[in-house]
Design a protein around this motif. Structure first.
Motif, PDB file in Angstrom:
ATOM      1  N   SER A 224      83.813 -67.636  84.952  1.00  0.00           N
ATOM      2  CA  SER A 224      83.114 -66.365  85.062  1.00  0.00           C
ATOM      3  C   SER A 224      82.952 -65.750  83.671  1.00  0.00           C
ATOM      4  CB  SER A 224      83.892 -65.410  85.961  1.00  0.00           C
ATOM      5  OG  SER A 224      85.146 -65.147  85.374  1.00  0.00           O
ATOM      6  N   ARG A 225      82.089 -64.777  83.570  1.00  0.00           N
ATOM      7  CA  ARG A 225      81.898 -64.105  82.285  1.00  0.00           C
ATOM      8  C   ARG A 225      83.188 -63.481  81.795  1.00  0.00           C
ATOM      9  NH1 ARG A 225      77.727 -59.614  82.063  1.00  0.00           N
ATOM     10  NH2 ARG A 225      78.610 -59.468  79.996  1.00  0.00           N
TER      11      ARG A 225
ATOM     12  N   GLN B 195      75.580 -66.352  78.987  1.00  0.00           N
ATOM     13  CA  GLN B 195      76.130 -66.878  80.236  1.00  0.00           C
ATOM     14  C   GLN B 195      75.009 -67.508  81.074  1.00  0.00           C
ATOM     15  OE1 GLN B 195      79.210 -67.164  81.076  1.00  0.00           O
ATOM     16  NE2 GLN B 195      79.347 -67.300  83.288  1.00  0.00           N
TER      17      GLN B 195
ATOM     18  N   ASN C 237      81.593 -64.671  77.638  1.00  0.00           N
ATOM     19  CA  ASN C 237      80.199 -64.743  77.201  1.00  0.00           C
ATOM     20  C   ASN C 237      79.459 -63.441  77.479  1.00  0.00           C
ATOM     21  OD1 ASN C 237      80.491 -67.352  76.444  1.00  0.00           O
ATOM     22  ND2 ASN C 237      79.420 -68.226  78.189  1.00  0.00           N
TER      23      ASN C 237
ATOM     24  N   SER D 262      85.151 -66.535  80.439  1.00  0.00           N
ATOM     25  CA  SER D 262      84.575 -67.235  79.287  1.00  0.00           C
ATOM     26  C   SER D 262      84.337 -66.264  78.129  1.00  0.00           C
ATOM     27  CB  SER D 262      83.262 -67.901  79.669  1.00  0.00           C
ATOM     28  OG  SER D 262      82.288 -66.943  79.994  1.00  0.00           O
TER      29      SER D 262
ATOM     30  N   CYS E 125      80.616 -62.429  72.019  1.00  0.00           N
ATOM     31  CA  CYS E 125      80.824 -63.676  72.750  1.00  0.00           C
ATOM     32  C   CYS E 125      80.798 -64.856  71.782  1.00  0.00           C
ATOM     33  CB  CYS E 125      79.798 -63.832  73.862  1.00  0.00           C
ATOM     34  SG  CYS E 125      78.331 -64.767  73.489  1.00  0.00           S
TER      35      CYS E 125
ATOM     36  N   LEU F  94      83.486 -74.352  79.008  1.00  0.00           N
ATOM     37  CA  LEU F  94      83.059 -73.256  79.870  1.00  0.00           C
ATOM     38  C   LEU F  94      83.312 -73.547  81.343  1.00  0.00           C
ATOM     39  CD1 LEU F  94      79.676 -72.440  78.116  1.00  0.00           C
ATOM     40  CD2 LEU F  94      81.827 -71.264  77.840  1.00  0.00           C
TER      41      LEU F  94
END
Lengths: 170, 80
Positions: B49-50, B60, B55, B53, B19, B40
């Motif tokens: 959302s993960r 996150q 992350n 992004s 990430c 973000l």
């Protein structure tokens, strides 16, 4: 078992009216008074930034952010400080956080010249830090006045259907 | 419903080795860092959302906390 008399560094961000921030010395005295009368030892108080607010707060569209670091032995006093801030007419918003993850060098980066050297020196010897320890990624904003420069939201995954129904799924 | 081809999926959400915060060894995401937080969120101010992004779970959570603090101080919008 928690250690008694353990001092801890806290970070406080105050949102104040830009008009009140014009008389800067009075404002610093006001905030310092709230902190010290609850037993805090101030590491530094600085004018962090003056910018347009993301939404209106108490009918104000612009505001000044005041950043403070302070050392507190009695953790229960945090509640007292928060209450004093909410009763204060000058302070619009307050955010109080533990700042143990910041080294003294980080605080110096964020406070600039407003750091109190004697308190900083004492903290450094207490914690056994050298001047080289820097973790913070945020320093004090350097631009003076004007609109804040915010980048366009970029990133690798730009949303394709921002308003469509499709976007709601993610 | 037809199954989406695996190739198309790969183009839309590329897999990253790490990430963006892990790559730079970030230990703490600061609420004052609005430039990073801006990356973000969507243009409406909603958090990505993960999946979007990229992350990791820990970062996150950190980012969500930082964003909520920034929103409280009116550094970031709740909605726009």
């Amino acid at each position: 078992m928690p250690k008694l008399n353990l001092s801890r560094v806290y970070e406080a961000m105050f949102l104040v009216d830009s008009g009140d921030a014009a008389s800067w010395d009075d404002l610093v005295k006001h905030i310092a008074n709230i902190l010290t009368r609850n037993g805090a030892e101030i590491v530094g108080i600085t004018r962090w930034d003056e910018r347009k607010l993301a939404y209106t707060v108490a009918k104000r569209k612009r505001g000044t952010y005041v950043l403070a670091f302070f050392d507190l032995k009695n953790g229960l006093a945090v509640v007292e400080i928060e209450r004093d801030c909410s009763l204060s007419e000058k302070v619009l918003r307050t955010l109080l956080l533990k700042a143990d993850h910041f080294s003294v060098a980080d605080m110096r980066l964020q406070l600039g010249e407003d750091i109190r050297q004697d308190v900083a020196q004492r903290l450094m010897t207490e914690r056994g830090e050298t001047a080289a320890v820097v973790h913070a990624v945020v320093s004090k904003p350097t631009h003076t006045g004007g609109e804040p420069v915010l980048p366009e939201p970029s990133g690798d995954y730009e949303p394709r259907h921002e308003r469509g129904r499709r976007s709601e799924r993610y | 419903m037809p199954k989406p081809s695996p190739k198309r999926k790969m183009v839309r959400f590329r897999d990253r080795a790490k990430c963006r915060f892990c790559r730079e060894n970030v230990t703490h995401i600061d609420y004052k860092d609005t430039q990073t937080l801006q990356k973000l969120v969507t243009t409406r101010g909603k958090m990505l959302s993960r999946k979007r992004s990229g992350n990791c779970a820990g970062h996150q959570r950190e980012a969500a906390r930082a964003l909520k603090r920034a929103r409280f101080l009116s550094l970031m919008p709740y909605i726009s």
